[in-house]
Design an enzyme around this catalytic site. Structure first.
Site, PDB file in Angstrom:
ATOM      1  N   GLY A 156       0.834  -1.207   0.000  1.00  0.00           N
ATOM      2  CA  GLY A 156       0.000   0.000   0.000  1.00  0.00           C
ATOM      3  C   GLY A 156       0.857   1.241   0.000  1.00  0.00           C
ATOM      4  N   ASP A 212      -3.354  -1.843 -10.772  1.00  0.00           N
ATOM      5  CA  ASP A 212      -3.150  -1.944 -12.225  1.00  0.00           C
ATOM      6  C   ASP A 212      -2.103  -0.927 -12.683  1.00  0.00           C
ATOM      7  OD1 ASP A 212      -5.276  -3.749 -12.084  1.00  0.00           O
ATOM      8  OD2 ASP A 212      -6.741  -2.150 -12.400  1.00  0.00           O
TER       9      ASP A 212
END
Ligand code: RIB
Length: 318
Positions: free
Chosen positions: A223, A253
């Site tokens: 993250g 992505d």
């Protein structure tokens, strides 16, 4: 010359709703602000790679319905080569129903639809493009047999494969460990090696284990903290970039495409990961999937603002 990237993956129509919280089982709650956004992990990776300056071909399938042709037009406008994207008369275009919480986190329920009509033969037809690619990108959002054929074809032609193991599938491609780069997050490690990574020590262990199975560059995303990588040079944390988070949809992505493009352009692994971290961070600063994906100039501006690629924080991990 621009990096040549071939992506195998899904193309979705995303339906995005904002909600104060997620419904409990059996409960109906009111969301608001329904938006229609172009999405799908394969399409998102393709658009990011194109916005970063790569020459991109996508292998996929949409339905000939209210959404498919428009999604295809959109991909073409982004400069993505869609000659290997099928138009299916009988199956609906893939869709994702996304609930967006106030903190920018999302919950996604996705329907494969026409994405599940991408066959190994379909992949085979794109063999000439795969053979000439500098990097191939793939996830699990099309049939696993097609993912297996894609990995095998790329490896036959010595083209590196970046596999992003998402979304959850019943079984892994048998040749997953032939991917050169694998990029799960802390929970997606479970699909690959059987456990999630609640803390950094477990994530390091997971990255090591994935590397030991044959993956050259094993990454476990952390993250906003960046990502842990394990390769022939050992394990380290490549620090991420803090931003104001609006919506995390598409961040994974953008990370995968950024990493694929940077490695295809010849950047060293640490710098390629820093570049990918910047791509993922920028995708969190805007709403939606393809609406949020960064352009090259934005990535370079963020990196310049944070000390450049050479200034990325890299911490050795034991
Ligand atoms: O990774 C984000 C994507 O996942 C969304 O665009 C949605 O289509 C789902 O596939």
């Amino acid at each position: 010359m621009a990096a040549r990237i071939v992506v195998l993956g899904n193309i979705n129509q995303d339906f995005v709703m904002r909600a104060e919280r997620m419904p409990r089982p059996g409960e109906t709650i009111l969301g608001d602000d329904l938006r229609f956004v172009a999405g799908g992990k394969g399409a998102n990776q393709s658009v990011t790679a194109a916005r970063l300056g790569a020459q991109v071909a996508l292998i996929g399938c949409v339905g000939r319905d209210a959404f498919g042709p428009t999604l295809l037009d959109n991909l073409r406008r982004e400069g993505v080569d869609t000659q290997h994207v099928g138009l299916d008369d009988d199956i609906a275009t893939g869709a994702a129903f996304i609930a967006l919480a106030p903190d920018g986190q999302n919950s996604i329920l996705s329907v494969g639809g026409a994405n599940m009509a991408v066959t190994p033969q379909h992949v085979e037809a794109a063999a000439p493009a795969i053979a000439q690619a500098d990097m191939c990108l793939v996830q699990f959002a099309v049939p696993i047999e097609s993912v297996e054929r894609f990995i095998a074809l790329a490896r036959e032609h010595d083209v590196p494969v970046l596999l992003d193991p998402t979304p959850a599938m019943d079984r892994l491609p048998v040749n997953w460990h032939q991917a050169s780069i694998l990029t799960p997050n802390e929970t997606e490690t479970e699909y690959v090696i059987g456990y999630v990574c609640p803390d950094r020590a477990t994530a390091v262990q997971a990255a090591r284990e994935i590397h030991s199975r044959g993956v050259n560059i094993a990454v476990v995303k952390q993250g906003p903290d960046g990502c842990i990588v394990c390769d022939a040079d050992g394990c380290r944390l490549v620090g991420g970039y803090r931003v104001d988070v609006v919506d995390t949809t598409g961040a994974g992505d953008a990370f995968a495409a950024g990493l694929g493009v940077a490695l295809a352009e010849g950047l060293p692994v640490n710098q390629a990961l820093a570049f990918a971290n910047a791509c993922g961070a920028l995708a969190c600063t805007r709403f939606g999937a393809q609406t949020s994906l960064p352009h090259r100039s934005e990535v370079e501006a963020l990196l310049a603002d944070r000390g450049g690629l050479a200034g990325a924080t890299v911490t050795a991990l034991t």
